[in-house]
Design a protein around this motif. Structure first.
Motif, PDB file in Angstrom:
ATOM      1  N   SER A  79       0.835  -1.203   0.000  1.00  0.00           N
ATOM      2  CA  SER A  79       0.000   0.000   0.000  1.00  0.00           C
ATOM      3  C   SER A  79       0.870   1.254   0.000  1.00  0.00           C
ATOM      4  CB  SER A  79      -0.884   0.027   1.242  1.00  0.00           C
ATOM      5  OG  SER A  79      -1.761  -1.063   1.244  1.00  0.00           O
ATOM      6  N   PRO A  80       0.485   2.268  -0.758  1.00  0.00           N
ATOM      7  CA  PRO A  80       1.208   3.542  -0.673  1.00  0.00           C
ATOM      8  C   PRO A  80       0.895   4.213   0.666  1.00  0.00           C
ATOM      9  CG  PRO A  80      -0.672   3.752  -2.136  1.00  0.00           C
ATOM     10  CD  PRO A  80      -0.589   2.305  -1.741  1.00  0.00           C
ATOM     11  N   LYS A  81       1.820   4.992   1.179  1.00  0.00           N
ATOM     12  CA  LYS A  81       1.630   5.583   2.496  1.00  0.00           C
ATOM     13  C   LYS A  81       1.016   6.976   2.485  1.00  0.00           C
ATOM     14  CE  LYS A  81       6.356   7.327   3.065  1.00  0.00           C
ATOM     15  NZ  LYS A  81       7.507   7.262   3.961  1.00  0.00           N
ATOM     16  N   PHE A  82       0.697   7.504   1.316  1.00  0.00           N
ATOM     17  CA  PHE A  82       0.195   8.873   1.240  1.00  0.00           C
ATOM     18  C   PHE A  82      -1.319   8.977   1.345  1.00  0.00           C
ATOM     19  CE2 PHE A  82       0.566   7.379  -3.138  1.00  0.00           C
ATOM     20  CZ  PHE A  82      -0.712   7.625  -3.632  1.00  0.00           C
ATOM     21  N   TYR A  83      -2.043   7.867   1.316  1.00  0.00           N
ATOM     22  CA  TYR A  83      -3.507   7.893   1.329  1.00  0.00           C
ATOM     23  C   TYR A  83      -3.980   7.341   2.661  1.00  0.00           C
ATOM     24  CZ  TYR A  83      -8.204   7.516  -0.795  1.00  0.00           C
ATOM     25  OH  TYR A  83      -9.536   7.653  -1.096  1.00  0.00           O
ATOM     26  N   PHE A  84      -4.305   8.252   3.607  1.00  0.00           N
ATOM     27  CA  PHE A  84      -4.710   7.823   4.935  1.00  0.00           C
ATOM     28  C   PHE A  84      -5.737   8.793   5.508  1.00  0.00           C
ATOM     29  CE2 PHE A  84      -1.034  10.543   5.384  1.00  0.00           C
ATOM     30  CZ  PHE A  84      -1.343  11.368   6.462  1.00  0.00           C
ATOM     31  N   ALA A  85      -6.428   8.334   6.534  1.00  0.00           N
ATOM     32  CA  ALA A  85      -7.442   9.142   7.214  1.00  0.00           C
ATOM     33  C   ALA A  85      -7.218   9.059   8.716  1.00  0.00           C
ATOM     34  CB  ALA A  85      -8.850   8.642   6.870  1.00  0.00           C
ATOM     35  N   VAL A  86      -7.459  10.175   9.411  1.00  0.00           N
ATOM     36  CA  VAL A  86      -7.319  10.222  10.866  1.00  0.00           C
ATOM     37  C   VAL A  86      -8.640  10.701  11.454  1.00  0.00           C
ATOM     38  CG1 VAL A  86      -6.057  11.221  12.818  1.00  0.00           C
ATOM     39  CG2 VAL A  86      -4.855  10.737  10.666  1.00  0.00           C
ATOM     40  N   ARG A  87      -9.145   9.952  12.424  1.00  0.00           N
ATOM     41  CA  ARG A  87     -10.388  10.319  13.109  1.00  0.00           C
ATOM     42  C   ARG A  87     -10.114  10.362  14.606  1.00  0.00           C
ATOM     43  NH1 ARG A  87     -11.557   7.103   8.981  1.00  0.00           N
ATOM     44  NH2 ARG A  87     -13.065   7.818   7.442  1.00  0.00           N
ATOM     45  N   PHE A  88     -10.782  11.291  15.297  1.00  0.00           N
ATOM     46  CA  PHE A  88     -10.598  11.397  16.734  1.00  0.00           C
ATOM     47  C   PHE A  88     -11.902  11.812  17.384  1.00  0.00           C
ATOM     48  CE2 PHE A  88     -10.000  15.599  15.137  1.00  0.00           C
ATOM     49  CZ  PHE A  88     -10.476  16.443  16.118  1.00  0.00           C
ATOM     50  N   GLY A  89     -12.001  11.510  18.674  1.00  0.00           N
ATOM     51  CA  GLY A  89     -13.135  11.974  19.464  1.00  0.00           C
ATOM     52  C   GLY A  89     -14.339  11.075  19.396  1.00  0.00           C
ATOM     53  N   SER A  90     -15.355  11.527  20.134  1.00  0.00           N
ATOM     54  CA  SER A  90     -16.616  10.817  20.168  1.00  0.00           C
ATOM     55  C   SER A  90     -17.727  11.856  20.122  1.00  0.00           C
ATOM     56  CB  SER A  90     -16.719   9.994  21.444  1.00  0.00           C
ATOM     57  OG  SER A  90     -17.939   9.311  21.493  1.00  0.00           O
ATOM     58  N   PRO A  91     -18.515  11.913  19.073  1.00  0.00           N
ATOM     59  CA  PRO A  91     -18.480  11.073  17.877  1.00  0.00           C
ATOM     60  C   PRO A  91     -17.222  11.364  17.058  1.00  0.00           C
ATOM     61  CG  PRO A  91     -20.024  12.881  17.553  1.00  0.00           C
ATOM     62  CD  PRO A  91     -19.536  12.974  18.979  1.00  0.00           C
ATOM     63  N   PRO A  92     -16.765  10.373  16.268  1.00  0.00           N
ATOM     64  CA  PRO A  92     -15.523  10.542  15.502  1.00  0.00           C
ATOM     65  C   PRO A  92     -15.607  11.688  14.494  1.00  0.00           C
ATOM     66  CG  PRO A  92     -16.234   8.249  15.488  1.00  0.00           C
ATOM     67  CD  PRO A  92     -17.346   9.049  16.095  1.00  0.00           C
ATOM     68  N   ARG A  93     -14.573  12.537  14.522  1.00  0.00           N
ATOM     69  CA  ARG A  93     -14.447  13.629  13.562  1.00  0.00           C
ATOM     70  C   ARG A  93     -13.184  13.384  12.758  1.00  0.00           C
ATOM     71  NH1 ARG A  93     -15.124  15.357  18.529  1.00  0.00           N
ATOM     72  NH2 ARG A  93     -13.061  16.255  18.780  1.00  0.00           N
ATOM     73  N   GLU A  94     -13.248  13.620  11.472  1.00  0.00           N
ATOM     74  CA  GLU A  94     -12.074  13.419  10.627  1.00  0.00           C
ATOM     75  C   GLU A  94     -11.270  14.706  10.568  1.00  0.00           C
ATOM     76  OE1 GLU A  94     -10.966  11.789   6.190  1.00  0.00           O
ATOM     77  OE2 GLU A  94     -12.683  10.964   7.270  1.00  0.00           O
ATOM     78  N   ALA A  95      -9.949  14.558  10.615  1.00  0.00           N
ATOM     79  CA  ALA A  95      -9.044  15.701  10.503  1.00  0.00           C
ATOM     80  C   ALA A  95      -8.014  15.381   9.431  1.00  0.00           C
ATOM     81  CB  ALA A  95      -8.356  15.966  11.835  1.00  0.00           C
ATOM     82  N   SER A  96      -7.617  16.394   8.679  1.00  0.00           N
ATOM     83  CA  SER A  96      -6.625  16.200   7.616  1.00  0.00           C
ATOM     84  C   SER A  96      -5.229  16.465   8.157  1.00  0.00           C
ATOM     85  CB  SER A  96      -6.904  17.162   6.460  1.00  0.00           C
ATOM     86  OG  SER A  96      -8.148  16.863   5.888  1.00  0.00           O
ATOM     87  N   PHE A  97      -4.353  15.520   7.948  1.00  0.00           N
ATOM     88  CA  PHE A  97      -2.976  15.650   8.393  1.00  0.00           C
ATOM     89  C   PHE A  97      -2.037  15.416   7.221  1.00  0.00           C
ATOM     90  CE2 PHE A  97      -5.158  14.804  12.330  1.00  0.00           C
ATOM     91  CZ  PHE A  97      -4.549  15.699  13.203  1.00  0.00           C
ATOM     92  N   GLN A  98      -0.905  16.078   7.275  1.00  0.00           N
ATOM     93  CA  GLN A  98       0.144  15.910   6.272  1.00  0.00           C
ATOM     94  C   GLN A  98       0.987  14.687   6.593  1.00  0.00           C
ATOM     95  OE1 GLN A  98       2.684  19.329   6.028  1.00  0.00           O
ATOM     96  NE2 GLN A  98       4.283  18.235   4.959  1.00  0.00           N
ATOM     97  N   GLU A  99       1.127  14.401   7.885  1.00  0.00           N
ATOM     98  CA  GLU A  99       2.023  13.319   8.296  1.00  0.00           C
ATOM     99  C   GLU A  99       1.596  12.765   9.638  1.00  0.00           C
ATOM    100  OE1 GLU A  99       6.706  12.978   9.622  1.00  0.00           O
ATOM    101  OE2 GLU A  99       6.151  14.515   8.154  1.00  0.00           O
ATOM    102  N   VAL A 100       1.723  11.451   9.785  1.00  0.00           N
ATOM    103  CA  VAL A 100       1.517  10.757  11.050  1.00  0.00           C
ATOM    104  C   VAL A 100       2.758   9.895  11.253  1.00  0.00           C
ATOM    105  CG1 VAL A 100       0.122   9.091  12.329  1.00  0.00           C
ATOM    106  CG2 VAL A 100      -0.993  10.667  10.741  1.00  0.00           C
ATOM    107  N   SER A 101       3.414  10.042  12.397  1.00  0.00           N
ATOM    108  CA  SER A 101       4.597   9.225  12.658  1.00  0.00           C
ATOM    109  C   SER A 101       4.614   8.771  14.117  1.00  0.00           C
ATOM    110  CB  SER A 101       5.880  10.003  12.327  1.00  0.00           C
ATOM    111  OG  SER A 101       5.976  11.158  13.126  1.00  0.00           O
ATOM    112  N   GLY A 102       5.389   7.740  14.384  1.00  0.00           N
ATOM    113  CA  GLY A 102       5.523   7.227  15.744  1.00  0.00           C
ATOM    114  C   GLY A 102       4.604   6.072  16.073  1.00  0.00           C
TER     115      GLY A 102
END
Length: 151
Positions: A12-35
Motif C-alpha cells: 500500500s502507498p503511504k500517502f492515502y490515509f485518514a485520521v479520526r478522533f473523538g466521540s463522535p468521531p471527527r475526521e481531521a486532515s494531516f500531512q504526516e503521522v509518525s511514531g
C-alpha cells in the motif's frame, strides 16, 4: 531464465490515509503521522544454582512512544490548541484516535487505534519572510495503548 508473473498484490502507498478522533468521531486532515511503533524491552532472567546457573532474555515492559501528527494551519481552526489548552492539573481530556491506511478505493487496508490519547506538546510553524511553504503545526500525543488490525 525464469519469467516472473505478477499476482497484482502490491504494498500500500503511504500517502492515502485518514485520521479520526473523538466521540463522535471527527475526521481531521494531516500531512504526516509518525511514531506508530511499539517496543518490547528485553529483561535478563537468571535461574539455577551455582553449579548450573544460566541466564536468558525474556519479554519485559511494553514501551510505546508518542505519536506525532503534522497538519496545515487553517484560519479559525484552533481545535487542537483548544484540546491542548484543556489540560489542567490532574484533568486531561482523553480521546480515541484512529488512523487508517486506505487502498485505491478509499477502503481501510490497515487500522491503528490509539486508546486514551492526549496532547503532550503543540508546536506551531516557524515563520520566515522569504519562504513560500505552507504553515504547519505539530501535535504530539501520548497514549495508553496501540491496537493494530486489518481493514
Amino acid at each position: 531464465m525464469a519469467v516472473e508473473t505478477q499476482d497484482g498484490n502490491w504494498p500500500s502507498p503511504k500517502f492515502y490515509f485518514a485520521v479520526r478522533f473523538g466521540s463522535p468521531p471527527r475526521e481531521a486532515s494531516f500531512q504526516e503521522v509518525s511514531g506508530l511503533d511499539v517496543e518490547e524491552q528485553a529483561i535478563e532472567y537468571s535461574h539455577g544454582d551455582r553449579k548450573q546457573f544460566s541466564t536468558m532474555n525474556m519479554p519485559g515492559i511494553n514501551k510505546m512512544g508518542n505519536i506525532t501528527l503534522k497538519k496545515g494551519i487553517f484560519v479559525n481552526d484552533n481545535n487542537f490548541w483548544n484540546w491542548y489548552d484543556a489540560i489542567k492539573m490532574n484533568t486531561i481530556k482523553r480521546e480515541t484516535i484512529t488512523t487508517q491506511l486506505l487502498d485505491e478505493t478509499g477502503s481501510p487496508a490497515m487500522t491503528w487505534i490509539l486508546n486514551n490519547a492526549w496532547p503532550t506538546k503543540m508546536t506551531t510553524t516557524n515563520m520566515k519572510a522569504e519562504a513560500n511553504e505552507v504553515a504547519i503545526e505539530t501535535l504530539e500525543l501520548s497514549h495508553e495503548g496501540l491496537t493494530v488490525k486489518d481493514g
